[in-house]
Design a protein around this motif. Structure first.
Motif: not given
Length: 224
Positions: A45-72
């Motif tokens: 996830r950190q590598e993808l966030a680095r390649r995308l280059g956005f200020s932040e990238t969010v990974f949704v681990d459960d789209d019903e409960r709203g579990v998210v993981d955030i990376y710069t």
């Protein structure tokens, strides 16, 4: 929706702009990977966030409960404002579960709001200047300190001019719109604010009696 390359090949990626101005322009870009299982593990996830280059990238681990993981591009964050506003809007959820805690969310007309706690956003230095012109004239400081530079545009009306300098040395020299820093400034001043940040982004805030702060703004899906 656009595509990106994950560890196992092409994957779907939503790109949003969060905290857009009244004209619908500007805002801070955000990448949202709705299927977090497509990018398992912090390193990937950190590598993808680095390649995308956005200020932040969010990974949704459960789209019903709203579990998210955030990376710069260089760090994992327990909480961040513009990713939570954007993800809650995109997923149309009343709450998100972040490592920092439960973030409640609501929609009010054109504005999407989240509620968070100041202690979830440490490490930012609030630096007041004498005028908006002084803030406008600032050069990007050297890396090392996360600085939120601000000045009153109209103190009686709660209108603020701000710029944000993350200081991480990861390619994001200036953040166009920063919800967590706006949350901290609101808690510090103890009043609702209307913040013009970056080139032309708008952030609205309001403190609550329990010490939490609401942060809101406009969200647009890019390329839809």
């Amino acid at each position: 929706m656009t595509s990106a390359t994950g560890p196992d090949g092409p994957m779907e990626l939503d790109v949003l702009r969060v905290f857009c101005g009244p004209d619908g322009r500007h805002g801070n870009a955000l990448g949202v990977v709705r299927d977090g299982t497509a990018v398992p593990g912090e390193a990937a996830r950190q590598e993808l966030a680095r390649r995308l280059g956005f200020s932040e990238t969010v990974f949704v681990d459960d789209d019903e409960r709203g579990v998210v993981d955030i990376y710069t591009p260089s760090a994992r964050l327990p909480f961040a404002g513009h990713p939570c506003v954007g993800a809650a809007w995109l997923l149309d959820l009343p709450e998100l579960r972040t490592p920092a805690g439960l973030v409640t969310a609501r929609q009010d007309g054109e504005f999407s709001w989240i509620t968070g706690r100041p202690e979830w956003a440490p490490g930012r230095t609030l630096r007041q200047h004498g005028s908006a012109a002084e803030v406008d004239a600032l050069d990007v400081p050297p890396p090392g300190t996360w600085i939120y530079a601000w000045a009153w545009l109209d103190e009686a009306a709660g209108r603020v001019r701000a710029r944000a300098f993350p200081g991480r040395g990861d390619g994001i020299d200036e953040d166009e719109a920063t919800g967590a820093a706006a949350l901290l400034l609101t808690a510090h001043l103890g009043r609702a604010l209307n913040i013009r940040q970056g080139v032309g982004s708008q952030i609205l805030t309001a403190p609550n009696p329990d010490g939490t702060v609401e942060v809101g703004g406009r969200v647009l899906l890019v390329g839809a």
